[in-house]
Design a protein around this motif. Structure first.
Motif, PDB file in Angstrom:
ATOM      1  N   GLY C 142       0.797  -1.220   0.000  1.00  0.00           N
ATOM      2  CA  GLY C 142       0.000   0.000   0.000  1.00  0.00           C
ATOM      3  C   GLY C 142       0.831   1.271   0.000  1.00  0.00           C
ATOM      4  O   GLY C 142       0.374   2.327   0.428  1.00  0.00           O
ATOM      5  N   CYS C 171      10.686  -2.379   3.333  1.00  0.00           N
ATOM      6  CA  CYS C 171      10.144  -3.668   3.782  1.00  0.00           C
ATOM      7  C   CYS C 171      10.794  -4.852   3.075  1.00  0.00           C
ATOM      8  O   CYS C 171      10.611  -5.994   3.481  1.00  0.00           O
ATOM      9  CB  CYS C 171       8.637  -3.712   3.583  1.00  0.00           C
ATOM     10  SG  CYS C 171       8.140  -3.756   1.839  1.00  0.00           S
ATOM     11  N   GLN C 218       8.975   1.236   8.323  1.00  0.00           N
ATOM     12  CA  GLN C 218       8.144   0.039   8.192  1.00  0.00           C
ATOM     13  C   GLN C 218       7.430  -0.242   9.523  1.00  0.00           C
ATOM     14  O   GLN C 218       6.249  -0.594   9.550  1.00  0.00           O
ATOM     15  CB  GLN C 218       9.005  -1.166   7.794  1.00  0.00           C
ATOM     16  CG  GLN C 218       8.167  -2.411   7.525  1.00  0.00           C
ATOM     17  CD  GLN C 218       9.025  -3.647   7.248  1.00  0.00           C
ATOM     18  OE1 GLN C 218      10.264  -3.592   7.289  1.00  0.00           O
ATOM     19  NE2 GLN C 218       8.362  -4.747   6.975  1.00  0.00           N
ATOM     20  N   VAL C 221       4.463   1.981   9.761  1.00  0.00           N
ATOM     21  CA  VAL C 221       3.352   1.603   8.884  1.00  0.00           C
ATOM     22  C   VAL C 221       2.578   0.425   9.484  1.00  0.00           C
ATOM     23  O   VAL C 221       1.344   0.420   9.520  1.00  0.00           O
ATOM     24  CB  VAL C 221       3.860   1.252   7.467  1.00  0.00           C
ATOM     25  CG1 VAL C 221       2.802   0.533   6.646  1.00  0.00           C
ATOM     26  CG2 VAL C 221       4.307   2.519   6.747  1.00  0.00           C
ATOM     27  N   ILE C 222       3.325  -0.548  10.013  1.00  0.00           N
ATOM     28  CA  ILE C 222       2.650  -1.701  10.604  1.00  0.00           C
ATOM     29  C   ILE C 222       1.887  -1.266  11.863  1.00  0.00           C
ATOM     30  O   ILE C 222       0.732  -1.630  12.065  1.00  0.00           O
ATOM     31  CB  ILE C 222       3.661  -2.825  10.946  1.00  0.00           C
ATOM     32  CG1 ILE C 222       4.349  -3.303   9.652  1.00  0.00           C
ATOM     33  CG2 ILE C 222       2.971  -3.999  11.610  1.00  0.00           C
ATOM     34  CD1 ILE C 222       5.498  -4.270   9.872  1.00  0.00           C
ATOM     35  N   SER C 223       2.531  -0.456  12.680  1.00  0.00           N
ATOM     36  CA  SER C 223       1.876   0.025  13.901  1.00  0.00           C
ATOM     37  C   SER C 223       0.566   0.734  13.584  1.00  0.00           C
ATOM     38  O   SER C 223      -0.461   0.500  14.206  1.00  0.00           O
ATOM     39  CB  SER C 223       2.772   1.015  14.647  1.00  0.00           C
ATOM     40  OG  SER C 223       3.941   0.376  15.051  1.00  0.00           O
ATOM     41  N   ASP C 224       0.629   1.590  12.551  1.00  0.00           N
ATOM     42  CA  ASP C 224      -0.577   2.341  12.170  1.00  0.00           C
ATOM     43  C   ASP C 224      -1.686   1.399  11.734  1.00  0.00           C
ATOM     44  O   ASP C 224      -2.856   1.643  11.999  1.00  0.00           O
ATOM     45  CB  ASP C 224      -0.257   3.337  11.046  1.00  0.00           C
ATOM     46  CG  ASP C 224       0.621   4.476  11.551  1.00  0.00           C
ATOM     47  OD1 ASP C 224       0.813   4.574  12.792  1.00  0.00           O
ATOM     48  OD2 ASP C 224       1.135   5.256  10.717  1.00  0.00           O
ATOM     49  N   LYS C 225      -1.279   0.325  11.050  1.00  0.00           N
ATOM     50  CA  LYS C 225      -2.297  -0.614  10.566  1.00  0.00           C
ATOM     51  C   LYS C 225      -2.949  -1.358  11.726  1.00  0.00           C
ATOM     52  O   LYS C 225      -4.086  -1.795  11.619  1.00  0.00           O
ATOM     53  CB  LYS C 225      -1.653  -1.614   9.591  1.00  0.00           C
ATOM     54  CG  LYS C 225      -1.563  -1.074   8.171  1.00  0.00           C
ATOM     55  CD  LYS C 225      -1.213  -2.148   7.185  1.00  0.00           C
ATOM     56  CE  LYS C 225      -1.052  -1.514   5.793  1.00  0.00           C
ATOM     57  NZ  LYS C 225      -0.271  -2.324   4.898  1.00  0.00           N
ATOM     58  N   LEU C 226      -2.222  -1.527  12.807  1.00  0.00           N
ATOM     59  CA  LEU C 226      -2.761  -2.292  13.938  1.00  0.00           C
ATOM     60  C   LEU C 226      -3.781  -1.479  14.747  1.00  0.00           C
ATOM     61  O   LEU C 226      -4.442  -2.007  15.629  1.00  0.00           O
ATOM     62  CB  LEU C 226      -1.618  -2.757  14.841  1.00  0.00           C
ATOM     63  CG  LEU C 226      -0.722  -3.837  14.212  1.00  0.00           C
ATOM     64  CD1 LEU C 226       0.463  -4.140  15.109  1.00  0.00           C
ATOM     65  CD2 LEU C 226      -1.513  -5.108  13.937  1.00  0.00           C
ATOM     66  N   GLU C 227      -3.859  -0.218  14.455  1.00  0.00           N
ATOM     67  CA  GLU C 227      -4.859   0.664  15.060  1.00  0.00           C
ATOM     68  C   GLU C 227      -4.982   0.493  16.571  1.00  0.00           C
ATOM     69  O   GLU C 227      -6.007   0.025  17.085  1.00  0.00           O
ATOM     70  CB  GLU C 227      -6.224   0.439  14.396  1.00  0.00           C
ATOM     71  CG  GLU C 227      -6.283   1.050  13.003  1.00  0.00           C
ATOM     72  CD  GLU C 227      -7.567   0.700  12.278  1.00  0.00           C
ATOM     73  OE1 GLU C 227      -8.356  -0.079  12.839  1.00  0.00           O
ATOM     74  OE2 GLU C 227      -7.760   1.211  11.174  1.00  0.00           O
TER      75      GLU C 227
END
Lengths: 157, 617, 256
Positions: C142, C171, C218, C221-227
């Motif tokens: 994304g 990544c 990276q 980005v992953i942290s943000d996706k985990l909300e």
């Protein structure tokens, strides 16, 4: 002057994007309009387009380099386009091209240092009946020959 | 102009406009097509307006700048209505005389009339000139009579009556039946049955459907769609509106290439006028049918003529095609069912509705109905646009209508279908021109480009030319087209520069067949056609290039040596003057001589020599 | 959903409508070569290696299996002389493009290509334009840090405006999917250098072993996706160890 080149006034870009309601599906047209306004696609305009349309800059760059009428390089005041459509090709395109190269010192895709001319070879101008054809800016010149080139070019300062 | 609120209002309006037209009123029509414009046609038109005004007769005599008349070789063209007199190559300085002698009086100005090539015979009446007399103009009938920027002109000659007819209560299915029975096939290249396409799009269930007009006429050598869009834009809009109604769509797009500014301008004017008149927009003519059209400009990519690439471009992406196992009539623009037809196809629709499918099916050959417009260009006398019934022979088009090859040269071949089509030799001149016959012969209809070649055209170089064009225009997505076509060019380059070996012919054929069978889209699948067809019909020229390092046409510079014939040279000095590298020397009364150290074999001397004294060694 | 009958190399199967032929064949254990297909991405059809022969009633033609949806009864053959010839030519063209892509040599050999008969390019590295990196970066990650530029034989994969890929999160997915090793990366202590995209990314250190293990971008980005769910800054090695320890502890507790 250098300053202007580095940071062009981007209000025109904003106006163009607004005209298309900021919809990314109009990206190709938006880039055409920007080129119309700025003569080419300065990098900051592409960055702004990506930001305003909320799409990756990589997509904007991809589109801007895919379509041959879009240019990331600054172009001259007069764009010389020589038609290499089939009819023109048969009727002496190569000799026209060579003569323009001789007269301007440019090869395809280049611009003169004084920004007077840019030189492009295009697929077809759609005026095949009066081949061979070249255009300078919006003017068409039909039934051309190498001999006429000098005269035609001299009209554009 | 008031917005037309009902079907009856449109009927009344059409009658009113028709009544205003006085067919006996003198009118000067000036061709406003691109060819004539390039030759100062618009200056001729404005000179007419200026002088008629000065003479105080501008109310008695109309001046109309129309769409392309097709006889581009003779432009700028002026036709005097109702006399039907055609003047060719008219200059602004001729206008005064035309008004006084031919408009206000009944004289014919001999020198401005058309002269039959090779004779002294002059023909004044447009309809008697073979170029026009042998055509069957249906799609193009309107262009020469109307001002394309006036919707009133279009309505006055019966425009939008077909749209009115379908809105008056014809079932969409019935319209599709008519189109199907008419036998109309897509004019863009593939020749798919238009009615069948419409039906499959109608059957697709979706809240939104699109109709698209493909005006991305990218075939070098073709300018048919350009002339229709420029000269009769309303016929395209009317066709699209009828199609949208039949399919069940409310949204239309016209995709026009940027290189056609006048087409874009005239279409935009036409769309705005149609909206103002209530012929586009919500609840058209008081019915529950709503439909509007937007213009999307192409930005210079031949591949966007391919439907899936075109749709990707409208969506704001690069024009990359996809496999079409799932048809665009099911999943097209923005993932919705989409019906795409090209300009000429859409322009045929109002005619079919107006005159009936039986009438249309009565024109043409067994499986190709109606007429087809061709742009006949290259080494032919009457370059221009011709509209003929399908099934007519190549010979009739090239010789009877277009006057054959000029300058006493010999016909060598004709390329139909542009970069997707093939080159046909003299033996095929009696071939019927329709979808199936052309395909069978190894060429194709394409969008209707017809490029005539004479003995100074090199078939290997022509194949190389098309192949180079396609390497530039390939989108670059799939290996077959991107790498395959590039390797084709590599081999053809070797052939035209004398570096090829005999084994290259087999390799070329092998890679051609591979590209044809393995590319994603139509561009790649048809890319080998120019090469394969010339290998089939002009193989000896290939062999000559490889074996004898000779180009008989004198085009491939590395394989050509020009020589000035002692017998024929009249020492006129023309070649000396035009040689770009000053390689020719000579004086009065002394045969000119080429200095081979300086000569670049460009052939300019051969082109300019009035005595045919320069030839290949 | 209706099942569709289809035959692949003589084996009759029933599949969901619009299954991709390549997936169906692979499920049957039939090997179909490809360099641009990835099950996580949509069909693309660029490399043309997965070509198969398709027969529908009286029509037979060649089609790529990766973008061939099965929506009616088809007979598919993956091993006919035409298929073999086509694959060989596709590979030959690919090898002419990237003659030094060693990772392709075994497949090339298998398809019967040793030395391409064409003029080989030597100006573009090993990129074969399969588009896996571009599509992964866009559709899965994304980020869309890279994309194609230009068209036709001038097409390349590049960063926006050919500058440093400032959107790249490092990544390494592009590196992992690249079939030819064209996309290169180098971890150098506190930095990950995405060499091909000219991006240098600062690495975060594992809170347990202190080794650099993930680019900060990276991680974000992953942290943000985990909300809201907290992502522990622990490297995969330590995480595995921790998980095993936790399990062992749990087992011990249960036993006692």
């Amino acid at each position: 002057m250098n300053n202007i080149q580095e940071k062009p006034d981007l209000t025109e870009v904003e106006r163009i994007i607004a005209k298309y309601n900021g919809k990314d599906s109009w990206l190709v047209m938006i880039l055409q309009d920007i080129q119309e306004a700025y003569n080419y696609l300065p990098e900051p305009t592409l960055e702004l387009v990506a930001e305003k349309l909320n799409i990756p800059l990589s997509r904007v760059h991809s589109v801007a380099t895919f379509y041959s009428s879009l240019s990331l390089q600054e172009r001259g005041r007069h764009v010389i386009r020589v038609c290499d459509g089939t009819a023109c090709h048969l009727k002496g395109f190569v000799n026209l091209r060579d003569e323009i190269e001789r007269q301007t010192g440019l090869t395809e895709g280049q611009t003169t240092p004084d920004k007077r001319f840019s030189f492009e070879v295009v697929a077809c101008l759609g005026a095949c009946a009066i081949a061979p054809v070249m255009s300078v800016g919006n003017d068409y010149h039909g039934e051309m020959s190498a001999e006429k080139i000098k005269d035609v070019l001299s009209k554009y300062k | 102009m008031p917005k037309l609120g009902t079907i009856n209002e449109l009927t009344a309006y059409a009658q009113e406009l028709k009544a205003q037209c006085d067919p006996s009123k003198p009118c000067v029509t000036v061709c406003g097509g691109t060819g004539c414009r390039a030759n100062h046609g618009l200056e001729v038109a404005s000179m007419f307006e200026k002088l008629l005004k000065e003479k105080g007769v501008c109310d008695d005599i109309d001046v109309r700048t129309t769409g392309c008349h097709g006889f581009c070789a003779q432009g700028p063209l002026v036709v005097l209505v109702p006399k039907g007199v055609l003047y060719v190559s008219v200059k602004p300085t001729d206008v005064e005389e035309i008004i006084t002698s031919s408009v206000q009086a009944d004289e014919i100005i001999e020198r401005l009339t058309y002269r039959l090539p090779g004779t002294k015979k002059r023909i004044a009446k447009e309809e008697e000139i073979p170029f026009y007399a042998n055509q069957k103009r249906l799609v193009f009938a309107g262009s020469t009579k109307m001002d394309p920027t006036r919707i009133e002109d279009y309505i006055a000659v019966g425009g939008y009556s077909s749209f009115r007819k379908v809105l008056s209560g014809v079932e969409p299915e019935e319209i599709i039946d008519w189109v199907e029975k008419s036998g109309l096939r897509g004019r863009g290249g593939g020749g798919f049955q238009t009615g069948r396409k419409w039906r499959s799009c109608r059957k697709s269930q979706a809240a939104t459907k699109y109709v698209i007009c493909n005006g991305d006429e990218g075939d070098p050598g073709a300018f048919i769609d350009r002339s229709i869009m420029e000269g009769n834009p309303h016929s395209v809009l009317e066709g699209m509106a009828i199609g949208a109604y039949a399919i069940g769509s409310n949204h239309g797009y016209i995709y026009v290439r940027l290189e056609y500014p006048l087409a874009i301008e005239n279409l935009q004017i036409a769309i705005e006028q149609a909206r103002e008149h209530g012929l586009l927009g919500d609840n058209i003519l008081g019915t529950d049918f709503s439909f509007d059209i937007l213009i999307s400009r192409g930005a210079g990519a031949f591949v966007c003529g391919e439907s899936t690439a075109l749709m990707a471009s409208i969506e704001g992406f690069v024009g990359e095609p996809r496999a079409k196992h799932i048809h665009t009539t099911e999943k097209g623009l923005f993932g919705m069912p989409t019906n795409l037809n090209n300009v000429e196809t859409w322009a045929n629709i109002p005619l079919i509705i107006e005159k009936g499918w039986q009438w249309f099916a009565g024109i043409g050959s067994k499986n190709s109905k109606g007429t087809k417009v061709f742009s006949v260009v290259g080494k032919v006398r009457n370059t221009g646009l011709v509209e003929v019934p399908m099934g007519i022979t190549l010979r009739e088009i090239i010789y009877d209508i277009c006057g054959g090859v000029p300058d006493n040269r010999k016909f060598k071949g004709v390329q139909t279908g542009g970069p997707s089509g093939g080159c046909l030799p003299e033996e095929k001149l009696d071939l019927q021109v329709d979808f199936d016959c052309l395909t069978e012969a190894g060429s194709m209809m394409g969008s209707g480009g017809m490029i005539v070649m004479d003995d100074r055209s090199c078939m290997v170089e022509v194949a190389r030319y098309f192949t180079e064009f396609l390497t530039r225009e390939s989108c670059g997505k799939c290996t077959a087209c991107r790498e395959g076509v590039m390797q084709m060019l590599e081999i053809l380059d070797r052939m035209t520069t004398g570096k090829a070996e005999m084994s290259d012919i087999d390799l070329l054929e092998e890679v051609c067949l591979y590209v044809k069978e393995n590319s994603i889209c139509g561009l790649g699948k048809s890319a080998p056609n120019p090469t394969l067809s010339s290998l089939k019909y002009f193989r000896d020229e290939y062999l000559e290039h490889i074996e004898h390092k000779r180009c008989r046409a004198g085009i491939c510079r590395d394989l050509t040596t020009f020589i000035i014939s002692d017998d024929k040279c009249k020492a006129c000095g023309k070649c000396i003057k035009s040689c770009p590298v000053e390689a020719i020397t000579g004086q009065k009364k002394v045969t000119h001589v080429i200095d081979y150290d300086a000569c670049i074999s460009c052939g300019v001397c051969r082109e300019v020599c009035p005595f045919d004294a320069v030839d290949t060694k | 959903m209706a099942k569709i009958k289809t035959i692949i190399d003589g084996i009759e199967v029933e599949v969901e409508r619009d299954s991709w032929a390549i997936d169906v064949a692979r499920e049957l254990g039939i090997d179909i070569p490809t360099l641009c297909y990835h099950p996580a991405l949509g069909p693309y059809g660029a490399c043309r290696l997965c070509v198969v022969e398709v027969t529908k009633s009286k029509w037979t033609w060649l089609a790529t299996a990766c973008d061939l949806p099965i929506r009616e009864e088809l007979s598919i053959k993956t091993n006919t002389p035409e298929v073999i010839r086509s694959r060989k030519m596709a590979m030959e063209l690919i090898m002419a493009r990237a003659p030094r892509a060693e990772s392709l040599f075994p497949l090339a050999e298998k398809l019967g290509v040793t030395k391409p008969r064409f003029k080989c390019r030597d100006d573009i590295g090993n990129c074969i334009l399969c588009g896996l990196c571009v599509r992964m970066c866009d559709q899965i990650i994304g980020v869309s840090a890279i994309n194609f530029a230009n068209r036709g034989h001038k097409r390349i994969v590049t960063t926006p405006l050919h500058k440093k890929a400032d959107k790249c999160i490092g990544c390494n997915v592009c590196v992992e999917v690249c079939p030819t090793g064209h996309v290169k990366t180098l971890d150098d202590g506190s930095f990950r250098h995405m060499q091909t995209w000219d991006a240098d990314l600062e690495m975060l250190h594992c809170l347990i072993c202190d080794k650099p293990y993930i680019p900060a971008k990276q991680f974000k980005v992953i942290s943000d996706k985990l909300e809201g769910i907290e992502l522990k800054r622990i490297c995969p090695v330590c995480r595995r160890k921790e998980t095993v320890d936790n399990l062992r502890y749990a087992v011990v507790e249960k036993v006692s």
